[in-house]
Design an enzyme around this catalytic site. Structure first.
Site, short mmCIF file in Angstrom:
data_model
loop_
_atom_site.label_atom_id
_atom_site.label_comp_id
_atom_site.label_asym_id
_atom_site.label_seq_id
_atom_site.Cartn_x
_atom_site.Cartn_y
_atom_site.Cartn_z
N ARG A 1 0.83 -1.21 0.00
CA ARG A 1 0.00 0.00 0.00
C ARG A 1 0.86 1.25 0.00
NH1 ARG A 1 -3.70 -0.13 5.07
NH2 ARG A 1 -1.60 -0.63 5.70
N LYS B 1 5.67 -17.80 10.75
CA LYS B 1 5.14 -17.98 12.09
C LYS B 1 4.85 -16.60 12.71
CE LYS B 1 7.88 -16.47 14.91
NZ LYS B 1 9.13 -15.80 14.94
N HIS C 1 12.19 -20.37 9.60
CA HIS C 1 13.46 -20.13 8.91
C HIS C 1 14.63 -20.86 9.57
CE1 HIS C 1 14.15 -16.89 11.86
NE2 HIS C 1 15.42 -16.96 11.55
N LYS D 1 18.53 -23.12 8.15
CA LYS D 1 19.91 -22.83 8.53
C LYS D 1 20.79 -24.06 8.32
CE LYS D 1 18.76 -19.34 12.00
NZ LYS D 1 19.44 -18.09 11.73
N GLU E 1 20.02 -13.27 22.13
CA GLU E 1 20.23 -12.15 21.20
C GLU E 1 20.67 -10.94 21.99
OE1 GLU E 1 17.14 -12.15 17.73
OE2 GLU E 1 16.05 -12.47 19.58
N ASP F 1 7.27 -16.23 20.27
CA ASP F 1 8.15 -15.76 19.19
C ASP F 1 9.25 -16.77 18.86
OD1 ASP F 1 9.02 -13.62 17.41
OD2 ASP F 1 10.75 -13.40 18.73
N HIS G 1 10.83 -22.01 16.65
CA HIS G 1 12.20 -22.41 16.33
C HIS G 1 12.81 -23.41 17.33
CE1 HIS G 1 11.66 -19.16 13.63
NE2 HIS G 1 11.96 -18.18 14.45
N LYS H 1 15.99 -11.66 24.60
CA LYS H 1 16.52 -10.48 23.89
C LYS H 1 17.36 -9.69 24.88
CE LYS H 1 13.32 -10.20 20.15
NZ LYS H 1 14.05 -10.81 19.05
N LYS I 1 25.05 -12.80 21.31
CA LYS I 1 24.17 -13.42 20.32
C LYS I 1 24.68 -14.85 20.10
CE LYS I 1 22.84 -13.10 15.42
NZ LYS I 1 21.44 -13.42 15.51
C1 BG6 Z 1 12.31 -14.52 14.40
C2 BG6 Z 1 11.81 -13.83 15.62
O1 BG6 Z 1 11.47 -15.56 14.01
O2 BG6 Z 1 13.60 -15.05 14.67
C3 BG6 Z 1 12.75 -12.73 16.05
O3 BG6 Z 1 10.53 -13.28 15.35
C4 BG6 Z 1 14.14 -13.28 16.25
O4 BG6 Z 1 12.32 -12.09 17.24
C5 BG6 Z 1 14.56 -14.07 15.01
O5 BG6 Z 1 15.01 -12.18 16.45
C6 BG6 Z 1 15.87 -14.77 15.26
O6 BG6 Z 1 16.32 -15.31 14.07
P1 BG6 Z 1 17.87 -15.45 13.77
O7 BG6 Z 1 17.91 -16.11 12.44
O8 BG6 Z 1 18.42 -14.05 13.79
O9 BG6 Z 1 18.39 -16.27 14.89
#
Ligand code: BG6
Length: 495
Positions: A48, A150, A180, A184, A218, A237, A242, A342, A347
């Site tokens: 949009r 997700k 995702h 990996k 993270e 989340d 994951h 977080k 990380k």
């Molecule tokens: C996402 C989450 O699915 O994965 C995020 O919504 C998170 O909050 C992210 O930061 C982490 O992915 P990666 O690939 O950076 O570990």
């Protein structure tokens, strides 16, 4: 050589949003750069905020500049742009679906269409319904695929409800639920590591493994995603999706084959074997907290409630830790500890497998001294590593011991994004790395008692200083005295 891909049209809903700009379009550019996209493909951005194709391309050029491997190449970018088209329109207006359907009738668009929902999850149900009603999901002229990110739903009940919307217009084979993490490299390596090396199999069970830890930490905060995150929290989340996927890969039985359905059957079986968390004892199995201000990588950062778009009385968790038991022959009585947060100190994503102590400890200098157990560490990011820790003799006259590690770096080129492979899988129609409906619902079932309990606690949440490893109280989840989170690959740093 792989079969060439069928021509298709790749529609991105939310093409001007964050996910499309940071992940999808850079990944599509990389695939194009490597000649992996089908001949004749068109990528249709739907959004949009931007008025037309030209404006989209200008924004994209800026976005891609800092992100693509080897810098943005003018010629490659020009080629890529030839594949791009844009449709301006919001997805809340019914009329736009008819207009989109007419737009897609143009000869340049293949009738094989993937619709990528790079959208707020609350829109999934209505977008599927609108697409269905506009006839865009019917497969009479070519295949139709829907790709969703997700979270699929917000809890068990809403996920069941959303699935009903999907079932009305889509067959399961048309749906690609992305996680995702499954794209990996190191995550895929868990399967190879487990099922291509016989020497591990005899050890991979309750007789030798004491417990398993899966950590995703993270340093970033919620950034500009506050409005999404405050509704989700760390459990939904990261853990429901994951981390439960990682757990399934570590703990599942060998599948009949590596084909999508065999693999997914095995993961579902594993998820179904996880003992339900008792409603009246949630706090013995799960811990949550929220970051307050602190120092991360030498910089002062805000607390969660000072972040943009976060209500000042929010009790949303930015840290979650959960203990699960798998009630099957292989894993009974082996706790699996999952944690994510977080604004933590580092990380890192890592699977840490702690082996039991030998039955008799010979080489102790005192009765109290205990050996470090053997650990097997699978580093997912930033280091893609495999590390086995063993105890050996320290050189010298005394019979003293030390921990050494056998390790290897699995991949030095970490520039490939998980989305590249996953997008290609969508174009190929390969479901292996995507979640099936029953898998998602089963994952919600596991965390549902925690969600309900935490949702009922509306007036207080413990906090931790940004830049720390989270609250000490989370140690209460451990079943044995002296056990603690394994945060670093390096055993010295962990103590
Ligand atoms: C996402 C989450 O699915 O994965 C995020 O919504 C998170 O909050 C992210 O930061 C982490 O992915 P990666 O690939 O950076 O570990």
């Amino acid at each position: 050589m792989n079969k060439p891909l069928e021509n298709s049209t790749f529609v991105i809903f939310g093409a001007t949003g964050n996910l499309a700009r940071t992940k999808l379009l850079p990944s599509l550019y990389h695939l194009d750069m490597e000649n992996q996209l089908p001949e004749g493909i068109k990528i249709l951005g739907v959004g949009r905020r931007i008025s037309d194709r030209q404006a989209w391309i200008e924004e994209l050029e800026n976005d891609l500049k800092g992100k693509v491997r080897g810098g943005l190449d003018k010629k490659l970018f020009k080629n890529f742009c030839e594949k791009l088209e844009f449709f301006n329109g919001g997805l809340r207006e019914t009329a736009n679906y008819q207009l989109l359907s007419e737009f897609l009738q143009q000869a340049q668009f293949s009738r094989n269409i993937s619709f990528y929902f790079s959208l707020p999850p609350t829109l999934y149900g209505s977008v599927v319904t609108h697409l269905g009603k506009a006839g865009l999901l019917k497969e009479d002229q070519g295949w139709r695929r829907v790709v969703v990110e997700k979270p699929f739903g917000n809890n068990l009940e809403s996920a069941i409800d959303l699935q009903r919307h999907f079932d009305k217009y889509l067959k399961e084979t048309q749906i690609f639920r992305i996680d995702h993490y499954l794209g990996k490299e190191t995550v895929q390596n868990v399967q190879v590591f487990r099922f291509a090396n016989l020497l591990l199999e005899p050890l991979w069970n309750r007789n030798y493994i004491d417990h398993v830890q899966i950590t995703h930490s993270e340093t970033i905060g919620v950034g500009s995603r506050g409005s999404y995150y405050d509704e989700a929290g760390a459990l939904r989340d990261m853990i429901q999706s994951h981390l439960l996927q990682l757990l399934s890969l570590v703990a599942m039985e060998p599948p009949v084959s590596m084909q999508a359905e065999d693999l997914r059957n095995e993961k579902v079986k594993l998820l179904r074997s996880i003992s339900p968390i008792p409603k009246n004892a949630v706090s013995s199995y799960a811990f949550h907290a929220q970051y307050s201000s602190g120092i991360v990588n030498g910089e002062k950062v805000k607390g969660y409630i000072e972040e943009e778009g976060i209500p000042e009385d929010s009790v949303c968790e930015t840290y979650a830790a959960v203990k699960l038991h798998i009630d099957n022959w292989r894993w009974r009585d082996v706790p699996f500890y999952l944690r994510t947060g977080k604004r933590l100190a580092e990380k890192r994503s890592m699977i840490a497998i702690c082996f039991r102590q030998p039955p008799k400890q010979f080489f102790r200098t005192s009765q109290l001294e205990k050996f470090q157990p053997n650990w097997l560490l699978i580093g997912i990011q930033p280091d893609e590593t495999l590390r086995m820790e063993l105890t050996v003799k320290k050189p010298g006259l005394d019979m003293k011991t030390q921990t050494i590690s056998l390790d290897t770096c699995l991949n030095e080129d970490t520039s490939k994004d998980a989305y590249e492979g996953l997008l290609l899988d969508v174009l190929e129609g390969d479901h292996t790395l995507f979640l099936r409906a029953d898998e998602v619902l089963q994952s919600w079932k596991i965390v549902d008692p925690i969600i309900r309990y935490w949702d009922s606690q509306t007036d207080y949440i413990p906090t931790y200083a940004a830049g720390s490893w989270g609250p000490e109280e989370s140690l209460r989840l451990f079943e044995k005295e002296g056990q603690a989170w394994r945060s670093s690959l390096n055993p010295e740093k962990n103590r």
